[in-house]
Design a protein around this motif. Structure first.
Motif: not given
Lengths: 141, 141
Positions: A75-78, B73, B75-78, B81, B133
């Motif tokens: 996962k990235t910030d975008s 923000k 980040k998650t795996d889904s 955001m 994480q």
DNA sequence: ACCTAAATGAGAATAATTCTTAATAAAGAA
DNA sequence: TTCTTTATTAAGAATTATTCTCATTTAGGT
């Protein structure tokens, strides 16, 4: 990448997955494209040789590969998901200037973390895996 | 949350941002909704009292707040955001069973990591921030 | 109270991903 | 090898989260 066709085939078969050309091509794309390609990157790569592979198929195959632990999601910030063919435990360097995500393997660090969390012993939560997001800047950026 | 209206107002003003009802409401929503709400969660919350707040406005305000370091923000795996009103450096516990993301503050650990990376001294990369994480399972899940 | 730049509402547009369905093909059985 | 079953795929519509556009409104300085 020094992965050959037979190895790709076996990695699918070992998981009980049907060996289809699409799956082979997508796996090969992930290993060939360095540095965490997006679904988009993978689609372009595969279509160079096989123009009629459907978008939905690529997403489906990617999901299947993730479920079967042949690749990982990153996962990235975008807002786009990226994929990673390296299954050894590793961390990620995120550059704040560019889009590059670099893998970072460090077994010493992993040992330290493992010990730390073993001692710590959270109440109510069992730690399975610890992944570091290391944010910073490449000198060249 | 023990944040009051005046504090919210000041946190915006201190950054040179105009104090609008939308921004106040959205900030309040993030502090009130526990556990890393999605944009969707925030929109619902805000619309309970102010039904005519536009979706685009919420996203715009969230971006502004992130840029001005009033929220983060996550980040998650889904694919959605999530947002976090706690600005102290902290890590996240991700449960593999449920959607809950829990904050984890550990200054000892941070010291260890800081030292480790100082000694390590990557060539070509300057570390700015390290976020863990921590994946695992809550006992209740 | 007035002015001006910044913020907002409304809804269209986009991007990434998922879903639907009919056609196709892989792998085991005969 | 051919057949059969079931999973997989192509094509494109649908969905979801997010961004954009632009006319209108409003906050905050004057």
């Amino acid at each position: 990448m020094q992965i050959n066709i037979t190895q790709l085939r076996d990695s699918l078969a070992d998981k009980g997955l049907k060996v289809t050309p699409q799956r082979m091509n997508i796996l090969e794309a992930i290993y060939s494209l360095n540095n965490h390609p997006t679904a988009e990157n993978i689609i372009s790569y595969v279509r160079e040789k096989h123009p009629n592979v459907a978008t939905g198929t690529v997403y489906k195959v990617l999901d299947t590969l993730v479920e079967n632990e042949l690749i990982k999601k990153v996962k990235t910030d975008s807002d786009t998901m990226r994929y990673d063919g390296i299954m050894n435990h590793h961390h990620h360097l995120y550059c704040t200037e560019c889009e590059l995500i670099e893998d970072y393997v460090d077994e010493d660090l992993d040992k330290i973390l493992k010990n730390y969390f073993k001692k710590k012993n959270f109440s109510g939560f069992t730690v399975e895996e610890v992944v570091l997001q290391i944010r910073g800047k490449f000198d060249k950026c």
